[in-house]
Design a protein around this motif. Structure first.
Motif, PDB file in Angstrom:
ATOM      1  N   LEU A  58       0.830  -1.206   0.000  1.00 52.67           N
ATOM      2  CA  LEU A  58       0.000   0.000   0.000  1.00 52.67           C
ATOM      3  C   LEU A  58       0.866   1.259   0.000  1.00 52.67           C
ATOM      4  O   LEU A  58       0.615   2.211  -0.754  1.00 52.67           O
ATOM      5  CB  LEU A  58      -0.915   0.001   1.225  1.00 52.67           C
ATOM      6  CG  LEU A  58      -2.220  -0.789   1.150  1.00 52.67           C
ATOM      7  CD1 LEU A  58      -2.843  -0.893   2.524  1.00 52.67           C
ATOM      8  CD2 LEU A  58      -3.185  -0.136   0.172  1.00 52.67           C
ATOM      9  N   PHE A  70      -9.191   4.390  -4.048  1.00 54.10           N
ATOM     10  CA  PHE A  70      -9.265   3.134  -3.300  1.00 54.10           C
ATOM     11  C   PHE A  70      -9.671   1.984  -4.221  1.00 54.10           C
ATOM     12  O   PHE A  70      -9.223   0.842  -4.036  1.00 54.10           O
ATOM     13  CB  PHE A  70     -10.249   3.268  -2.140  1.00 54.10           C
ATOM     14  CG  PHE A  70      -9.781   4.202  -1.064  1.00 54.10           C
ATOM     15  CD1 PHE A  70      -8.603   3.947  -0.363  1.00 54.10           C
ATOM     16  CD2 PHE A  70     -10.503   5.338  -0.741  1.00 54.10           C
ATOM     17  CE1 PHE A  70      -8.164   4.803   0.636  1.00 54.10           C
ATOM     18  CE2 PHE A  70     -10.076   6.198   0.256  1.00 54.10           C
ATOM     19  CZ  PHE A  70      -8.899   5.930   0.938  1.00 54.10           C
ATOM     20  N   ILE A  73      -6.540   0.964  -6.021  1.00 51.20           N
ATOM     21  CA  ILE A  73      -5.639   0.264  -5.101  1.00 51.20           C
ATOM     22  C   ILE A  73      -6.135  -1.158  -4.867  1.00 51.20           C
ATOM     23  O   ILE A  73      -5.352  -2.115  -4.858  1.00 51.20           O
ATOM     24  CB  ILE A  73      -5.540   1.029  -3.764  1.00 51.20           C
ATOM     25  CG1 ILE A  73      -4.836   2.368  -3.962  1.00 51.20           C
ATOM     26  CG2 ILE A  73      -4.801   0.186  -2.717  1.00 51.20           C
ATOM     27  CD1 ILE A  73      -4.852   3.256  -2.734  1.00 51.20           C
ATOM     28  N   ALA A  74      -7.432  -1.298  -4.688  1.00 54.03           N
ATOM     29  CA  ALA A  74      -8.012  -2.631  -4.461  1.00 54.03           C
ATOM     30  C   ALA A  74      -7.749  -3.547  -5.656  1.00 54.03           C
ATOM     31  O   ALA A  74      -7.423  -4.726  -5.485  1.00 54.03           O
ATOM     32  CB  ALA A  74      -9.510  -2.503  -4.196  1.00 54.03           C
ATOM     33  N   GLU A  81     -12.302  -3.235  -1.748  1.00 50.34           N
ATOM     34  CA  GLU A  81     -12.081  -1.789  -1.662  1.00 50.34           C
ATOM     35  C   GLU A  81     -12.174  -1.295  -0.225  1.00 50.34           C
ATOM     36  O   GLU A  81     -11.409  -0.418   0.189  1.00 50.34           O
ATOM     37  CB  GLU A  81     -13.101  -1.063  -2.538  1.00 50.34           C
ATOM     38  CG  GLU A  81     -12.913   0.443  -2.548  1.00 50.34           C
ATOM     39  CD  GLU A  81     -13.878   1.147  -3.478  1.00 50.34           C
ATOM     40  OE1 GLU A  81     -14.073   2.369  -3.323  1.00 50.34           O
ATOM     41  OE2 GLU A  81     -14.455   0.464  -4.364  1.00 50.34           O
ATOM     42  N   ALA A  84      -8.867  -1.776   1.469  1.00 42.90           N
ATOM     43  CA  ALA A  84      -7.892  -0.760   1.057  1.00 42.90           C
ATOM     44  C   ALA A  84      -8.164   0.554   1.774  1.00 42.90           C
ATOM     45  O   ALA A  84      -7.239   1.202   2.292  1.00 42.90           O
ATOM     46  CB  ALA A  84      -7.942  -0.564  -0.454  1.00 42.90           C
ATOM     47  N   ARG A  87      -7.191   0.207   5.590  1.00 40.34           N
ATOM     48  CA  ARG A  87      -5.758   0.123   5.861  1.00 40.34           C
ATOM     49  C   ARG A  87      -5.064   1.462   5.616  1.00 40.34           C
ATOM     50  O   ARG A  87      -4.184   1.856   6.378  1.00 40.34           O
ATOM     51  CB  ARG A  87      -5.112  -0.962   5.001  1.00 40.34           C
ATOM     52  CG  ARG A  87      -5.485  -2.386   5.372  1.00 40.34           C
ATOM     53  CD  ARG A  87      -5.274  -2.648   6.877  1.00 40.34           C
ATOM     54  NE  ARG A  87      -3.898  -2.386   7.295  1.00 40.34           N
ATOM     55  CZ  ARG A  87      -3.576  -1.928   8.485  1.00 40.34           C
ATOM     56  NH1 ARG A  87      -4.522  -1.654   9.389  1.00 40.34           N
ATOM     57  NH2 ARG A  87      -2.301  -1.745   8.801  1.00 40.34           N
TER      58      ARG A  87
END
Length: 369
Positions: A58, A70, A73-74, A81, A84, A87
């Protein structure tokens, strides 16, 4: 101020994935932080916070693009999601990372930068002396070192008069200082805040001039300092622009290499436990800029400054082990043509201290487009 572009293409802060972000900004530095953020130091103490492999991935993504969605990123990490989002929120709330803007000090009004080598009186505590410097408004970086100096401190000043005041007033009043050697920067040649990115930098990189910033751009950057992921609509309310206007300006600043939005993290949290400064003297027949450019291509090098004074170049390297430092010196730095001498200083403790950015001029109504 110039910097090499990053070869890896990633999705930009305005949702596009066709343009590369650049890797020309230094890491946990005062000009990346607003005055409200806490100072950082390398001693992680008993925080009890340990990064998982997911956290590390991350952080790497957010160092490339602090505004990556997000959802994206997921997809990158093949996680839900909501995971993500949670975190990233936890990493920010726990103080592991700061998502903020990074820019060149010259664009922010700092026209004079210097590294000051400090030796400490034998009766004084080195940590006390360095801590006192780290509290000064003009000091953004201080480190306890081995070698010639007990400490290196970096000073950001608006001009030569401000640097003179620091040398004439602040250094003498700092108890415990035995001597101070000032190395003004002639060019802050290279900065890289993402330690992992430095390990996989391109073999060659052309330097380019960043786009100019006006007063409104400065306002936007300041609005994003405290939270680099702040909604553009909220930033627009603060600076008197629409969401689309803010988005357009941020895209121009990022694409023009004047600003980067990134996650700042202590290198030791990413297992980069060994930081060294390499002070270099260059042979007279070798151009300083050419050698500086070659240094930027070495994977572990994160910072290169061309300096006046005893040394011609000062380079920071972030390594995982002392074996990596040995390889850096023996196989990479000392093999470069034109190096006359080197001195290596290990960093024993680091302090990153926020400073107050100079206030930009107040923009007129015509500047808001």
């Amino acid at each position: 101020m110039q910097a090499p572009p990053l070869a890896t293409k990633v999705e930009g802060p305005v949702g596009r994935n066709s343009e590369p972000l650049f890797d020309g900004m230094r890491g946990p530095h005062a000009f990346t932080f607003p005055p409200t953020l806490p100072a950082l130091h390398a001693d992680l103490g008993d925080s009890g916070i340990h990064l998982s492999e997911l956290d590390r991935r991350l952080v790497q993504i957010l160092q490339q693009d602090g505004r990556r969605s997000f959802a994206a990123i997921a997809r990158d990490l093949d996680i839900p999601e909501k995971t993500a989002r949670r975190r990233v929120h936890d990493l920010v709330e726990d103080g592991v990372i700061h998502i903020t803007t990074v820019s060149y000090p010259s664009l922010l009004g700092f026209g004079m930068i210097a590294m000051v080598g400090i030796t400490v009186d034998p009766t004084a505590q080195v940590k006390d002396v360095v801590s006192s410097f780290a509290e000064l408004q003009a000091v953004d970086y201080a480190v306890i070192t081995t070698g010639r100096y007990h400490a290196l401190i970096e000073v950001l000043c608006r001009d030569r008069d401000e640097l003179l005041r620091f040398v004439n007033e602040e250094i003498p009043r700092s108890a415990g200082v035995r001597s101070a050697e000032v190395l003004p920067y002639l060019d802050l040649y290279y900065q890289e805040p993402a330690w992992d990115a430095a390990q996989a930098k391109p073999k060659s990189a052309a330097r380019s001039e960043p786009c100019p910033m006006d007063a409104v751009d400065h306002e936007i950057m300041r609005a994003l300092h405290g939270n680099g992921r702040a909604p553009f609509a909220l930033v627009g309310q603060q600076v008197g622009l629409s969401e689309s206007q803010v988005r357009k300006r941020v895209a121009r600043l990022v694409d023009g290499q004047a600003m980067r939005i990134t996650a700042i993290v202590n290198p030791r949290r990413l297992s980069f436990d060994t930081v060294v400064w390499v002070a270099i003297k260059v042979k007279s027949e070798r151009a300083l800029s050419e050698l500086a450019d070659e240094l930027t291509r070495i994977p572990s090098i994160t910072y290169v400054a061309i300096t006046a004074g005893r040394f011609d170049l000062m380079a920071e390297a972030v390594c995982r082990t002392t074996a990596d430092v040995m390889q850096l010196l023996d196989q990479e730095v000392r093999n470069l043509d034109g190096i006359a001498d080197t001195e290596v200083m290990f960093c024993l403790d680091l302090y990153y201290q926020p400073v107050h950015l100079p206030q930009p001029p107040t923009p007129g109504p015509e500047a808001r487009d």
